[in-house]
Design a protein around this motif. Structure first.
Motif, mmCIF file in Angstrom:
data_model
loop_
_atom_site.group_PDB
_atom_site.id
_atom_site.type_symbol
_atom_site.label_atom_id
_atom_site.label_comp_id
_atom_site.label_asym_id
_atom_site.label_seq_id
_atom_site.Cartn_x
_atom_site.Cartn_y
_atom_site.Cartn_z
ATOM 1 N N GLU A 222 0.702 -1.155 -0.148
ATOM 2 C CA GLU A 222 -0.043 -0.119 0.082
ATOM 3 C C GLU A 222 0.743 1.361 0.025
ATOM 4 N N GLN A 223 2.022 1.050 0.607
ATOM 5 C CA GLN A 223 2.816 2.493 0.632
ATOM 6 C C GLN A 223 3.634 2.645 -0.461
ATOM 7 N N TYR A 224 3.982 1.461 -1.089
ATOM 8 C CA TYR A 224 5.127 1.610 -2.143
ATOM 9 C C TYR A 224 4.555 1.251 -3.581
ATOM 10 N N GLY A 225 3.572 0.402 -3.525
ATOM 11 C CA GLY A 225 2.919 -0.111 -4.932
ATOM 12 C C GLY A 225 2.490 1.034 -5.946
ATOM 13 N N TYR A 226 1.984 1.942 -5.224
ATOM 14 C CA TYR A 226 1.640 3.009 -6.383
ATOM 15 C C TYR A 226 2.755 3.594 -7.273
ATOM 16 N N LYS A 227 3.822 3.542 -6.874
ATOM 17 C CA LYS A 227 4.778 4.021 -7.625
ATOM 18 C C LYS A 227 5.376 3.145 -8.733
ATOM 19 N N ARG A 228 4.880 1.961 -8.527
ATOM 20 C CA ARG A 228 5.177 0.923 -9.683
ATOM 21 C C ARG A 228 4.135 1.148 -10.766
ATOM 22 N N ILE B 111 16.884 -1.091 -15.825
ATOM 23 C CA ILE B 111 15.954 -1.659 -14.444
ATOM 24 C C ILE B 111 15.364 -0.573 -13.390
ATOM 25 N N ILE B 112 14.116 -0.501 -13.358
ATOM 26 C CA ILE B 112 13.507 0.600 -12.560
ATOM 27 C C ILE B 112 13.191 0.025 -10.881
ATOM 28 N N SER B 113 13.536 0.500 -10.143
ATOM 29 C CA SER B 113 13.146 0.023 -8.830
ATOM 30 C C SER B 113 12.740 1.512 -8.153
ATOM 31 N N ASP B 114 11.668 1.068 -7.191
ATOM 32 C CA ASP B 114 11.019 1.948 -6.589
ATOM 33 C C ASP B 114 11.956 2.562 -5.416
ATOM 34 N N ALA B 115 11.467 3.572 -4.570
ATOM 35 C CA ALA B 115 12.526 4.243 -3.634
ATOM 36 C C ALA B 115 12.869 3.173 -2.490
ATOM 37 N N CYS C 131 10.345 -2.928 -10.061
ATOM 38 C CA CYS C 131 9.298 -2.841 -10.442
ATOM 39 C C CYS C 131 9.018 -3.065 -12.004
ATOM 40 N N MET C 132 9.956 -2.743 -12.617
ATOM 41 C CA MET C 132 10.230 -2.925 -14.033
ATOM 42 C C MET C 132 11.574 -3.413 -14.680
ATOM 43 N N GLN D 175 13.875 -14.565 -16.490
ATOM 44 C CA GLN D 175 12.573 -14.084 -16.851
ATOM 45 C C GLN D 175 12.220 -12.739 -15.973
ATOM 46 N N LYS D 176 11.412 -11.772 -16.728
ATOM 47 C CA LYS D 176 11.072 -10.618 -15.991
ATOM 48 C C LYS D 176 10.199 -10.959 -14.688
ATOM 49 N N SER D 177 9.317 -11.876 -15.041
ATOM 50 C CA SER D 177 8.445 -12.377 -13.843
ATOM 51 C C SER D 177 9.198 -12.828 -12.675
ATOM 52 N N GLN D 178 10.352 -13.481 -12.845
ATOM 53 C CA GLN D 178 11.144 -13.842 -11.518
ATOM 54 C C GLN D 178 11.917 -12.918 -10.777
#
Length: 259
Positions: free
Chosen positions: A117-123, A141-145, A150-151, A163-166
Motif C-alpha cells: 500500500e505504501q510503495y505499490g503506487y509508484k510502480r 532496471i527500475i526500482s522504487d524508492a 518494478c520494471m 525472466q522478468k516475472s522472476q
C-alpha cells in the motif's frame, strides 16, 4: 508522560528478551540486539554495526529522532536491509532516554499488504512510460524508492539470464545474482547508492559456451521521480580491444628488446 512512567517504560523495553529489541544511539548505531531481533531481521549486527536503510527511511530516521527527543515515545516504519541483502519493512516502537541518549526499539515485521500500500503506487505510476526502454541497446532496471524492482526491459532479461516475472517485486540487490560478487561488494554498492545517490561497478560473466563477458552496472537515485534507475552496459568488445592493444604493445616491447 511523567518521568517515572518514562523510566519504567524504558526499563521494561530494555529488559525484554521475548520480543525483538534493539538499543541504538541517535545515528542508528546498534549498541545491543537481543536474539529475537537478530532472528527477525536475519542480520549479523557484529558486521552491520548500524541500521542500513533505503533512502526514504534514512531521511525519515533523522526527522524521527528529532521528534522522539521531544515526545519520548513514538512508533514509525523503516525499510531495513538484512544480512541477505534483502530489504524488510519494520515497525519501530521506540522509547528515548535523554540521560544516556539511547533509544530502545521494539521491532516487528509489517504485513506485506501494508508495504504494498505504501510503495505499490509508484510502480503503477511509471508503468505507462516504460515500454520505450525495450528499444534501447542496453539493460534498464527500475526500482522504487524502497528498493523493490518494478520494471526491466528486454535487454535486462537477457543480460541477467532471468525472466522478468522472476525478478519483478524482488529486492534491488537481486540484480547481482547472475554475477560472481562478494557480499561485501554488494553491500558497499548499496551503501554508496544510498549515501551518494549513485554507484557503479564492473562485473565479469561467463556464457554457456564459456565466452567471457564484461559489464558495467550503474545505478542512480532519481529524486524527482523517487525511483532508482539501473543501467547495465556490455563492455565486452571494449575490453577485448583493450586486451588486444595491451598484447600488441607487449609484443612490440619484446621485439625492441630482441633487436
Amino acid at each position: 508522560m511523567k518521568q517515572n512512567d518514562i523510566n519504567q517504560c524504558f526499563e521494561n523495553l530494555e529488559k525484554s528478551t521475548s520480543s525483538p529489541t534493539l538499543i541504538l544511539n541517535k545515528l542508528g548505531k546498534i549498541l545491543i540486539a537481543n536474539e529475537a531481533a537478530i532472528e527477525l531481521i536475519n542480520a549479523n549486527f557484529a558486521y552491520m554495526d548500524r541500521l542500513i536503510m533505503d533512502e526514504p527511511s534514512t531521511l525519515k530516521w533523522e526527522k524521527f529522532v528529532n521528534r522522539l527527543s521531544n515526545d519520548i515515545e513514538l512508533t514509525e516504519n523503516f525499510n531495513i536491509i538484512t544480512d541477505d541483502n534483502e530489504y524488510v519493512m519494520l515497525s519501530f516502537h521506540c522509547v528515548y532516554e535523554a540521560r544516556t541518549g539511547r533509544i530502545v526499539a521494539q521491532i516487528s515485521k509489517l504485513h506485506y499488504g501494508i508495504v504494498h500500500e505504501q510503495y505499490g503506487y509508484k510502480r503503477q505510476r511509471t508503468a505507462p512510460t516504460f515500454n520505450a526502454y525495450n528499444h534501447l541497446p542496453y539493460a534498464v532496471i527500475i526500482s522504487d524508492a524502497s528498493g523493490i524492482i518494478c520494471m526491466l526491459n528486454d535487454q535486462a532479461e537477457m543480460y541477467l539470464k532471468i525472466q522478468k516475472s522472476q525478478l519483478l517485486n524482488k529486492a534491488h540487490q537481486h540484480i547481482f545474482d547472475t554475477f560472481s560478487l562478494q557480499k561485501e561488494q554488494i553491500t558497499e554498492y548499496l551503501a554508496k547508492l544510498m549515501g551518494e545517490k549513485h554507484a557503479s561497478i564492473h562485473v565479469v560473466d561467463e556464457t554457456a559456451n564459456r565466452q567471457i563477458c564484461y559489464y558495467q552496472i550503474s545505478s542512480i537515485f532519481d529524486e524527482y521521480n523517487n525511483i532508482i534507475v539501473t543501467v547495465i552496459q556490455d563492455e565486452t568488445e571494449k575490453k577485448e580491444l583493450e586486451h588486444e592493444i595491451e598484447h600488441q604493445q607487449a609484443l612490440n616491447v619484446v621485439g625492441q628488446m630482441a633487436a
